[in-house]
Motif scaffolding. Sequence first.
Motif, short mmCIF file in Angstrom:
data_model
loop_
_atom_site.label_atom_id
_atom_site.label_comp_id
_atom_site.label_asym_id
_atom_site.label_seq_id
_atom_site.Cartn_x
_atom_site.Cartn_y
_atom_site.Cartn_z
N PHE A 1 28.63 -18.63 23.21
CA PHE A 1 29.87 -18.10 22.62
C PHE A 1 30.78 -17.52 23.71
O PHE A 1 31.98 -17.80 23.74
N ALA A 2 30.19 -16.73 24.61
CA ALA A 2 30.98 -16.13 25.70
C ALA A 2 31.60 -17.23 26.57
O ALA A 2 32.77 -17.15 26.94
N GLY A 3 30.81 -18.26 26.85
CA GLY A 3 31.31 -19.38 27.65
C GLY A 3 32.46 -20.08 26.94
O GLY A 3 33.47 -20.44 27.56
N PHE A 4 32.33 -20.25 25.65
CA PHE A 4 33.37 -20.92 24.85
C PHE A 4 34.67 -20.12 24.91
O PHE A 4 35.75 -20.69 25.11
N VAL A 5 34.57 -18.79 24.73
CA VAL A 5 35.76 -17.93 24.79
C VAL A 5 36.40 -18.01 26.18
O VAL A 5 37.62 -18.18 26.31
N LEU A 6 35.57 -17.95 27.22
CA LEU A 6 36.10 -17.98 28.59
C LEU A 6 36.79 -19.31 28.89
O LEU A 6 37.87 -19.33 29.48
N VAL A 7 36.16 -20.42 28.49
CA VAL A 7 36.77 -21.73 28.75
C VAL A 7 38.10 -21.84 28.01
O VAL A 7 39.10 -22.32 28.54
N ASN A 8 38.13 -21.35 26.75
CA ASN A 8 39.38 -21.37 25.99
C ASN A 8 40.47 -20.59 26.70
O ASN A 8 41.61 -21.06 26.81
N TRP A 9 40.13 -19.38 27.14
CA TRP A 9 41.12 -18.56 27.85
C TRP A 9 41.57 -19.25 29.12
O TRP A 9 42.72 -19.16 29.52
N GLY A 10 40.65 -19.94 29.78
CA GLY A 10 40.98 -20.59 31.04
C GLY A 10 41.86 -21.81 30.88
O GLY A 10 42.84 -21.98 31.62
N ILE A 11 41.51 -22.68 29.90
CA ILE A 11 42.22 -23.97 29.87
C ILE A 11 43.34 -24.07 28.83
O ILE A 11 44.18 -24.95 28.94
N SER A 12 43.39 -23.14 27.87
CA SER A 12 44.45 -23.23 26.86
C SER A 12 45.85 -23.14 27.46
O SER A 12 46.73 -23.94 27.10
N PRO A 13 46.12 -22.20 28.40
CA PRO A 13 47.46 -22.15 29.00
C PRO A 13 47.80 -23.45 29.75
O PRO A 13 48.93 -23.92 29.71
N LEU A 14 46.77 -24.04 30.37
CA LEU A 14 46.97 -25.30 31.09
C LEU A 14 47.31 -26.42 30.10
O LEU A 14 48.25 -27.20 30.32
N LEU A 15 46.55 -26.51 29.02
CA LEU A 15 46.81 -27.55 28.01
C LEU A 15 48.19 -27.35 27.39
O LEU A 15 48.88 -28.31 27.04
N PHE A 16 48.61 -26.08 27.27
CA PHE A 16 49.95 -25.78 26.74
C PHE A 16 51.02 -26.32 27.69
O PHE A 16 51.97 -26.98 27.27
N ARG A 17 50.83 -26.08 28.98
CA ARG A 17 51.81 -26.55 29.98
C ARG A 17 51.85 -28.07 30.03
O ARG A 17 52.89 -28.67 30.30
N LEU A 18 50.72 -28.71 29.76
CA LEU A 18 50.68 -30.18 29.74
C LEU A 18 51.22 -30.74 28.43
O LEU A 18 51.33 -31.95 28.27
N GLY A 19 51.51 -29.86 27.48
CA GLY A 19 52.06 -30.31 26.21
C GLY A 19 51.01 -30.70 25.19
O GLY A 19 51.34 -31.18 24.10
N VAL A 20 49.74 -30.49 25.51
CA VAL A 20 48.66 -30.86 24.59
C VAL A 20 48.55 -29.83 23.47
O VAL A 20 48.41 -30.18 22.30
N ARG A 21 48.62 -28.55 23.85
CA ARG A 21 48.55 -27.45 22.88
C ARG A 21 49.94 -26.96 22.53
O ARG A 21 50.82 -26.94 23.39
N LYS A 22 50.13 -26.56 21.28
CA LYS A 22 51.43 -26.02 20.87
C LYS A 22 51.56 -24.55 21.21
O LYS A 22 52.65 -24.00 21.22
N LYS A 23 50.42 -23.90 21.43
CA LYS A 23 50.41 -22.47 21.77
C LYS A 23 49.62 -22.30 23.07
O LYS A 23 48.66 -23.04 23.30
N PRO A 24 49.99 -21.30 23.88
CA PRO A 24 49.27 -21.12 25.16
C PRO A 24 47.93 -20.41 25.00
O PRO A 24 47.40 -19.89 25.97
N TYR A 25 47.38 -20.37 23.74
CA TYR A 25 46.08 -19.76 23.50
C TYR A 25 45.27 -20.63 22.56
O TYR A 25 45.79 -21.63 22.05
#
Length: 159
Positions: free
Chosen positions: A135-159
């Motif tokens: 669970f901790a790893g999942f939260v950390l990976v989300n925090w790490g890559i969500s802003p990146l996916l947002f900048r790439l246009g994959v995610r609609k939100k940076p979280y």
Amino acid sequence: MLELRVLLLLLIANGAPVFARFLMGDRGGLPIDSGARFKDGRPLLGPGKTWRGLIAAVLISALAAPLLGFSILTGCAIALLAMLGDLITSFCKRRFNLTPSSRAPFLDQFLETVLPLAAYQDALGLSLIQIAVIFAGFVLVNWGISPLLFRLGVRKKPY
Ligand code: CTP
Ligand code: MG
Ligand code: K
């Protein structure tokens, strides 16, 4: 390493709906709640929970599972349970008056990981410590890559 393999499967299952929307766009994602509202007047689940996302999670997890050393059936079941946890989370967020796609740290990640892990704890041979680590790893990976996916246009939100 079991924890890493399970973490990757959960990241794939929970990430699949986001990639499906990225590839196919906002149209075509039929909302699971069909736009229905609960007795509090707010959406039952909200427009972010679609059948396309659920199906994408199951199909992509079924394909990924054997590559990670799990059976196809395990991949499907983990994905279904992750999506169930995600739906319960959205139901709760709406009841707490949190608007669709709002950020709820830890709550957003909790059931979509812990529900499948709890259901598969014995089958996968996971200890409570291992579940907490995943669970901790999942939260950390989300925090790490969500802003990146947002900048790439994959995610609609940076979280
Ligand atoms: N998604 C989807 N179908 C699902 C789950 C997710 O299509 N069953 C897509 C939607 O485009 C959604 C995005 O993935 O907006 C991100 O998912 P998530 O963060 O779980 O949903 P939110 O939009 O944040 O909605 P909620 O506030 O209900 O969590
Ligand atoms: Mg969200
Ligand atoms: K979620």
